[in-house]
Design a protein around this motif. Structure first.
Motif, short mmCIF file in Angstrom:
data_model
loop_
_atom_site.label_atom_id
_atom_site.label_comp_id
_atom_site.label_asym_id
_atom_site.label_seq_id
_atom_site.Cartn_x
_atom_site.Cartn_y
_atom_site.Cartn_z
N VAL A 10 2.33 15.18 -23.32
CA VAL A 10 3.52 14.36 -23.10
C VAL A 10 3.90 14.40 -21.62
CG1 VAL A 10 5.99 14.22 -23.57
CG2 VAL A 10 4.39 14.55 -25.45
N ASN A 11 3.92 15.59 -21.05
CA ASN A 11 4.26 15.73 -19.63
C ASN A 11 3.27 14.97 -18.76
OD1 ASN A 11 5.59 17.37 -17.28
ND2 ASN A 11 3.38 17.68 -17.03
N ASN A 12 1.98 15.12 -19.03
CA ASN A 12 0.99 14.51 -18.14
C ASN A 12 0.91 13.00 -18.30
OD1 ASN A 12 0.52 17.09 -17.30
ND2 ASN A 12 -1.71 16.91 -17.37
N LEU A 13 1.25 12.50 -19.47
CA LEU A 13 1.33 11.04 -19.60
C LEU A 13 2.44 10.51 -18.71
CD1 LEU A 13 0.28 8.47 -20.90
CD2 LEU A 13 1.91 8.83 -22.77
N LEU A 14 3.57 11.20 -18.70
CA LEU A 14 4.66 10.77 -17.81
C LEU A 14 4.25 10.94 -16.35
CD1 LEU A 14 7.49 9.72 -17.38
CD2 LEU A 14 8.34 12.06 -17.63
N ALA A 15 3.54 12.02 -16.04
CA ALA A 15 3.06 12.20 -14.66
C ALA A 15 2.16 11.04 -14.25
CB ALA A 15 2.31 13.53 -14.54
N GLY A 16 1.27 10.63 -15.14
CA GLY A 16 0.40 9.50 -14.85
C GLY A 16 1.16 8.21 -14.65
N ILE A 17 2.14 7.97 -15.52
CA ILE A 17 2.97 6.76 -15.39
C ILE A 17 3.73 6.79 -14.06
CG2 ILE A 17 5.01 5.59 -16.32
CD1 ILE A 17 4.03 6.50 -19.12
N ASN A 18 4.32 7.95 -13.73
CA ASN A 18 5.08 8.06 -12.49
C ASN A 18 4.19 7.89 -11.26
OD1 ASN A 18 7.55 8.45 -13.74
ND2 ASN A 18 7.48 10.68 -13.61
N LEU A 19 2.99 8.45 -11.31
CA LEU A 19 2.09 8.35 -10.17
C LEU A 19 1.65 6.91 -9.95
CD1 LEU A 19 0.37 9.37 -7.89
CD2 LEU A 19 -1.30 10.20 -9.56
N VAL A 20 1.27 6.23 -11.02
CA VAL A 20 0.86 4.83 -10.88
C VAL A 20 2.04 4.00 -10.38
CG1 VAL A 20 0.12 2.77 -12.15
CG2 VAL A 20 -0.98 4.98 -12.59
N GLY A 21 3.23 4.28 -10.89
CA GLY A 21 4.40 3.54 -10.43
C GLY A 21 4.68 3.77 -8.95
N ALA A 22 4.60 5.01 -8.51
CA ALA A 22 4.85 5.32 -7.10
C ALA A 22 3.80 4.66 -6.20
CB ALA A 22 4.85 6.83 -6.89
N ALA A 23 2.54 4.72 -6.62
CA ALA A 23 1.48 4.10 -5.83
C ALA A 23 1.65 2.59 -5.78
CB ALA A 23 0.12 4.46 -6.44
N GLU A 24 2.06 2.00 -6.88
CA GLU A 24 2.24 0.54 -6.91
C GLU A 24 3.34 0.11 -5.95
OE1 GLU A 24 3.77 -2.93 -10.00
OE2 GLU A 24 2.79 -1.14 -10.81
N VAL A 25 4.48 0.79 -5.97
CA VAL A 25 5.58 0.32 -5.13
C VAL A 25 5.31 0.61 -3.65
CG1 VAL A 25 7.26 0.50 -7.00
CG2 VAL A 25 6.98 2.42 -5.41
N LEU A 26 4.57 1.69 -3.34
CA LEU A 26 4.22 1.94 -1.93
C LEU A 26 3.20 0.92 -1.45
CD1 LEU A 26 5.06 4.12 0.21
CD2 LEU A 26 5.96 4.45 -2.09
N ALA A 27 2.27 0.54 -2.33
CA ALA A 27 1.32 -0.51 -1.96
C ALA A 27 2.05 -1.83 -1.75
CB ALA A 27 0.26 -0.66 -3.05
N LEU A 28 3.03 -2.11 -2.59
CA LEU A 28 3.84 -3.33 -2.42
C LEU A 28 4.63 -3.26 -1.11
CD1 LEU A 28 5.20 -5.96 -3.34
CD2 LEU A 28 6.80 -4.56 -4.68
N ALA A 29 5.18 -2.10 -0.81
CA ALA A 29 5.98 -1.97 0.42
C ALA A 29 5.14 -2.30 1.65
CB ALA A 29 6.54 -0.55 0.53
N THR A 30 3.90 -1.79 1.68
CA THR A 30 3.04 -2.08 2.83
C THR A 30 2.68 -3.56 2.88
OG1 THR A 30 1.03 -1.49 1.60
CG2 THR A 30 2.11 0.26 2.86
N ARG A 31 2.49 -4.19 1.72
CA ARG A 31 2.17 -5.62 1.68
C ARG A 31 3.36 -6.46 2.16
NH1 ARG A 31 -1.94 -7.93 -1.39
NH2 ARG A 31 -2.79 -5.83 -1.30
N LEU A 32 4.57 -5.93 1.96
CA LEU A 32 5.77 -6.62 2.43
C LEU A 32 6.06 -6.36 3.90
CD1 LEU A 32 8.15 -5.97 -0.62
CD2 LEU A 32 7.00 -8.12 -0.03
N GLY A 33 5.20 -5.55 4.54
CA GLY A 33 5.39 -5.26 5.96
C GLY A 33 6.28 -4.08 6.24
N LEU A 34 6.63 -3.31 5.21
CA LEU A 34 7.50 -2.15 5.41
C LEU A 34 6.69 -0.93 5.81
CD1 LEU A 34 9.75 -2.59 2.24
CD2 LEU A 34 10.34 -3.19 4.60
#
Length: 289
Positions: A174-198
């Motif tokens: 249960v913990n590691n599923l949430l860790a995986g979800i959180n990691l993918v989410g963090a990576a997605e928004v940081l990738a989006l931030a760089t694409r937005l020029g941030l």
């Protein structure tokens, strides 16, 4: 002091062994990689070639390998611990494996008169080294009491889940599923931030002090921003753990909206050639899409 036997001296197991040695424990170490054993032997550990060479008077036998197949080999393989285990011995199962596998190993060990502590861990090698990692324990109370000294040397953050081996594994998944979800989410928004020029670092500064913060997001994305993908936890580990969590969910008749999608990202990153990298490479994978 009687020795502790540790089988599997990878990132986590090696750090656990080093922690025990620093605290004055006698530690026997066995691993398929001789270099890992040699490194710990240089710090005072006793080197074993095969698990069956473990001392019969060991306080406990810690299994810290990757998966159920390796656990099977360590416990019941040709040179496994089963050759020397005696009634009254205790085995700590630390890998992230399925609850059904934990239950099966516990039954087979019980047939030998051997106690099982279902003891998955969390926190990474640095916290394993300083004894601050988390341990999720499922075992009978008398077994816990008998092993309390060792358990508290390994972890200053112990959670007693239940007296039934298998429940520790369920909690870890249960913990590691949430860790995986959180990691993918963090990576997605940081990738989006760089694409937005941030600026990725400045964006992460904001996230860490705002509602989007997660421990694994901060830990992994700081590495990713620095271009540091040296493996502490390979992409394949959360790939395995999220798969096992989804299998447990299906067995329980549960179908959530996020777990399967996050798990697939680890599969995709693996297939993209990132299996041997740190799981911070999920950022690299998503940023390159």
């Amino acid at each position: 002091m009687n020795p502790v036997t540790l089988i599997g001296a990878g990132n986590m197991g090696g750090a656990m062994a080093a922690n025990l040695l620093e605290r004055g424990w006698v530690v026997e170490v066995c691993d398929i990689d001789p270099a890992r054993v040699h490194s710990l032997a240089s710090k005072g550990a006793v080197a074993l070639s095969i698990p069956a060479q473990a001392a019969i008077n060991s306080v406990a036998f810690i299994v810290c390998v990757v998966d159920a197949a390796q656990t099977e080999t360590v416990l019941f393989g040709e040179h496994g611990l089963h050759r020397m285990l005696q009634p009254g011995h205790t085995v700590l199962l630390c890998p992230t494996i399925s609850p059904l596998d934990v239950e099966s190993f516990a039954r087979r060990l019980a047939a030998l008169g051997v106690f099982t502590v279902d003891a998955p861990m969390s926190g990474g090698p640095a916290r394993a080294l300083d004894g601050s990692m988390s341990l999720m324990l499922a075992c009978a109370d008398p077994v816990y009491d008998q092993q309390a000294g060792l358990l508290h040397a390994l972890s200053g953050n112990i959670f007693r889940i239940s007296d039934t081996p298998g429940d520790g594994a369920r909690t870890k998944l249960v913990n590691n599923l949430l860790a995986g979800i959180n990691l993918v989410g963090a990576a997605e928004v940081l990738a989006l931030a760089t694409r937005l020029g941030l600026d990725a670092g400045r964006t992460l500064d904001v996230i860490e002090q705002s509602s989007g913060q997660s421990w694994i997001g901060s830990d992994r994305m700081r590495r990713a921003i620095a271009g540091d993908y040296a493996p502490r936890a390979h992409v394949t580990l959360l790939e395995k753990d999220t798969r096992l969590a989804l299998e447990a969910a299906r067995a329980a008749g549960f179908d959530g909206p996020l777990g399967a999608r996050a798990s697939q990202v680890f599969v995709d990153a693996h297939q993209a050639g990132m299996a041997g990298l740190d799981d911070a490479a999920i950022f690299k994978y998503l940023a390159g899409r």
